[in-house]
Design a protein around this motif. Structure first.
Motif, mmCIF file in Angstrom:
data_model
loop_
_atom_site.group_PDB
_atom_site.id
_atom_site.type_symbol
_atom_site.label_atom_id
_atom_site.label_comp_id
_atom_site.label_asym_id
_atom_site.label_seq_id
_atom_site.Cartn_x
_atom_site.Cartn_y
_atom_site.Cartn_z
ATOM 1 N N UNK A 1 51.379 -25.293 17.081
ATOM 2 C CA UNK A 1 51.947 -23.965 17.341
ATOM 3 C C UNK A 1 51.758 -22.904 16.249
ATOM 4 N N UNK A 2 51.230 -21.784 16.629
ATOM 5 C CA UNK A 2 51.222 -20.820 15.463
ATOM 6 C C UNK A 2 52.255 -20.229 14.780
ATOM 7 N N UNK A 3 52.245 -20.261 13.469
ATOM 8 C CA UNK A 3 53.513 -19.983 12.490
ATOM 9 C C UNK A 3 52.696 -18.733 11.661
ATOM 10 N N UNK A 4 53.417 -18.394 10.719
ATOM 11 C CA UNK A 4 53.236 -17.288 9.817
ATOM 12 C C UNK A 4 51.896 -17.478 9.080
ATOM 13 N N UNK A 5 51.812 -18.607 8.601
ATOM 14 C CA UNK A 5 50.283 -18.871 7.708
ATOM 15 C C UNK A 5 49.582 -19.968 8.125
ATOM 16 N N UNK A 6 49.599 -20.252 9.332
ATOM 17 C CA UNK A 6 48.862 -21.252 10.093
ATOM 18 C C UNK A 6 49.408 -21.767 11.497
ATOM 19 N N UNK A 7 49.854 -23.180 11.606
ATOM 20 C CA UNK A 7 50.318 -23.709 12.605
ATOM 21 C C UNK A 7 51.533 -24.801 12.313
#
Length: 189
Positions: free
Chosen positions: A166-172
């Motif tokens: 899942x997408x996150x602030x700095x990647x997945x």
């Protein structure tokens, strides 16, 4: 004197908890060098059947570069790979999670020539496991490619979400559940 009885086999030993001591190295989590413009982090936890993080696991990743080329001598296009891309990453979980700095891989064909969705192969080693487990992390923000993936399509609909980063602030973010209700799908390799 002769005896007809035999001694029992020595029982198998489990992996760890020495993984983070003997199997890490300085470049371990860096599939690409820090500062690579398209780099993203894949971070997550390895979680046991009780829902607790496993803090003595080791996660290894293998993948192609952004153009679908592997850093391997059997890939004839490997000479075209930019400097610094290794294709392989390794991170321990002693801080409670793992992290791999990488790029979103390109699409590669399966053995029959059908393009697979971008994915990263993961091997997980942990205490209590006699053998590693192997899974894949697909990218949740690539639904069209995922829908056409020949491997992902073999996984029952209700289990596919265990393979989505899942997408996150700095990647997945990609958690691996080794047991339990939310157990990640593992592949027999």
């Amino acid at each position: 004197m002769t005896t007809s009885s035999t001694l029992p086999s020595t029982p198998s030993q489990t992996v760890g908890p020495y993984l983070h001591i003997g199997l890490t190295w300085q470049d371990g989590p860096f599939v690409v060098p820090e500062g690579t413009p398209s780099a993203v982090w894949i971070r997550g936890r390895v979680i046991d059947g009780a829902g607790e993080p496993i803090t003595d696991a080791l996660v290894e990743t293998w993948q192609c570069d952004e153009h679908g080329r592997f850093a391997h001598p059997e890939d004839p296009r490997s000479a075209e790979i930019g400097s610094g891309f290794r294709g392989f990453g390794r991170s321990d979980t002693r801080s409670g999670d793992y992290g791999i700095l990488t790029v979103i891989p390109g699409r590669v064909p399966d053995r029959s020539g059908v393009l697979q969705a971008p994915h990263v192969d993961l091997s997980v080693f942990a205490r209590g496991m006699l053998h590693r487990v192997v899974t894949r992390a697909y990218f949740a923000d690539r639904p069209e490619a995922n829908a056409a993936d020949p491997v992902l399509s073999t996984v029952p609909d209700d289990r596919r979400q265990t393979l989505l980063a899942r997408p996150s602030t700095d990647g997945y973010t990609f958690d691996v559940h080794v047991q339990g209700e939310r157990e990640t799908v593992f592949f027999d390799v």
